[in-house]
Design an enzyme around this catalytic site. Structure first.
Site, PDB file in Angstrom:
ATOM      1  N   GLY A  87       0.805  -1.216   0.000  1.00 44.69           N
ATOM      2  CA  GLY A  87       0.000   0.000   0.000  1.00 44.69           C
ATOM      3  C   GLY A  87       0.837   1.266   0.000  1.00 44.69           C
ATOM      4  CB  THR A  88       3.913   2.256   1.824  1.00 46.29           C
ATOM      5  OG1 THR A  88       3.346   2.128   3.136  1.00 46.29           O
ATOM      6  CG2 THR A  88       4.872   3.430   1.823  1.00 46.29           C
ATOM      7  CG  HIS A 220       0.962  -6.736   5.151  1.00 44.31           C
ATOM      8  ND1 HIS A 220       1.032  -6.378   6.479  1.00 44.31           N
ATOM      9  CD2 HIS A 220       1.108  -5.591   4.444  1.00 44.31           C
ATOM     10  CE1 HIS A 220       1.211  -5.069   6.574  1.00 44.31           C
ATOM     11  NE2 HIS A 220       1.259  -4.576   5.358  1.00 44.31           N
ATOM     12  CB  CYS A 348       1.858  10.257  17.339  1.00 40.69           C
ATOM     13  SG  CYS A 348       0.325  11.167  17.393  1.00 40.69           S
TER      14      CYS A 348
END
Length: 405
Positions: A87-88, A220, A348
């Site tokens: 996805g990245t 994944h 974060c």
């Protein structure tokens, strides 16, 4: 009609008999079917799909077959399916394409996107682009805020479908209609990209029916292998900064991971064939966990109601709670000692001040709750006993930490 196939992931007792896994949003164990297909493909197809000899052409034929198979599962056309490392990278291909524009413009996204999107802010701004991240109180995008943000310099709108921190489902259909309407007014297309990593196989989602231009997926997240993903893209305006051998029609260079791609297809078929059954099962598990969390006096950060399978408002696979005043890290250690794998829910970075704004802050979540946020993410292969065990562990942890009312 396809028959429903159980995910049948590797039993947790096989990889750690002491731990119960409730971090499925981070990654999922591969299904047995996916592992079998991976092994079979790796042994049978040894050629490079780009090679012209018979073994290479056999691999290419298998690659083309799997592309058509996966496209069918997505409800898409094979020509619009590109294989990536996840996805990245799929997000990155779309976002980095903006850097090739001779005249920078503006991109609109939300403040609750995955870091794969938000971390592009500095890169784009350094190249002269304006990066607008709309805040989403409660985890939802106000469509009027989107409408107000549109202007004639906007080239791209990037929205996730399911938030990976709280599970909120964004109204991408409504957002697309607003963007398309504005695009017609200015007489210029605006590319609409969707990070759908947490949606595929969990809630109904069809990129073509939603009238998107591109969407990112990762194997994944649905019991496929790591390091494999999909970029669905029907826009010809997207071109990759990366150059190489011309694989994937030049959009993603590098020899295709054929075994991983075929295993991804197997996992995707399994999960889509039982998507509603899994949804209802996980929904009931989430209800039990919400009740236990409330009994403990923990605040529910995620939406309490998920809606229906046909019209989901939140993913039942994700539950974010606040265990204030206990810091997330302390509570996670206590739960780990009890044999449960959870994660901190703040999304974060704890290492760099220059990172994208905290997702929960963009949702207007109370600062104390952000510090004490715990994400429980459920899988269809979790069992009744594991869920009840987690409910009891939450009660025990609350009492041991001296917080029981």
């Amino acid at each position: 009609m396809r028959s429903s196939r159980s995910l049948s992931c590797i039993p947790q007792s096989d990889y750690n008999p002491r731990m119960h896994y409730f971090d499925w949003t981070a990654t999922t164990p591969m299904s047995r079917h996916a592992i079998d297909v991976y092994s079979e493909t790796a042994c049978k197809y040894i050629g490079n799909p780009s090679s012209t000899h018979p073994l290479g052409q056999e691999a290419k034929a298998r690659l083309d077959q799997e592309r058509a198979h996966i496209a069918g599962l997505l409800g898409a056309k094979a020509k619009d399916v590109y294989f990536t490392s996840g996805g990245t990278e799929s997000d990155s291909i779309v976002l980095s394409s903006l850097l090739q524009s001779p005249s920078p413009g503006e991109i609109i996204t939300t403040g609750i996107e995955h870091s794969a999107v938000l971390e592009f802010r500095k890169t784009l701004e350094n190249a002269g682009w304006k990066f607008t991240a709309i805040r989403c109180p409660g985890g939802y995008l106000n469509l009027e805020d989107l409408r107000a943000a549109l202007n004639d310099k906007v080239r791209m709108v990037c929205l996730m479908k399911v938030n990976n921190v709280t599970g909120t489902v964004l109204d991408t259909v409504g957002a697309v209609k607003i963007v398309r309407e504005y695009s017609r007014q200015i007489g210029r297309p605006i590319h609409i990209h969707c990070d759908a990593v947490q949606a595929l196989g969990k809630i109904p989602f069809n990129p073509e029916q939603e009238d998107l231009d591109s969407a990112a997926f990762s194997a994944h997240k649905f019991c496929g292998p790591r390091g494999v993903g999909i970029l669905w893209c029907r826009s010809k305006a997207i071109s990759s900064l990366s150059r190489g051998g011309g694989q994937e029609k030049g959009l993603r260079a590098g020899t295709e991971n054929l075994a991983g791609i075929c295993a991804m297809g197997a996992a995707l078929e399994d999960i889509t064939s039982s998507i509603e059954i899994n949804y209802n099962k996980v929904y009931s598990y989430r209800e039990s966990l919400v009740s236990a969390a409330r009994e403990c006096g923990f605040k529910i950060i995620s939406p309490v109601e998920c809606g229906t399978f046909e019209n989901p408002k939140a993913s039942p696979y994700i539950l974010n709670i606040s265990v204030r005043p206990v810091p997330s890290e302390v509570f996670l250690r206590v739960m780990s000692d009890k044999g449960f794998c959870l994660s901190a829910g703040s999304a974060c970075s704890s290492n760099s001040r220059g990172k994208a704004e905290c997702v929960l802050a963009a949702m207007n979540t109370d600062p104390m709750d952000r510090m004490s946020s715990i994400r429980i993410s459920i899988g269809a292969d979790n069992t009744d006993d594991q869920v009840q065990g987690l409910c009891n562990a939450l009660r025990q942890a609350r009492q041991e930490l001296g917080l029981w009312k």
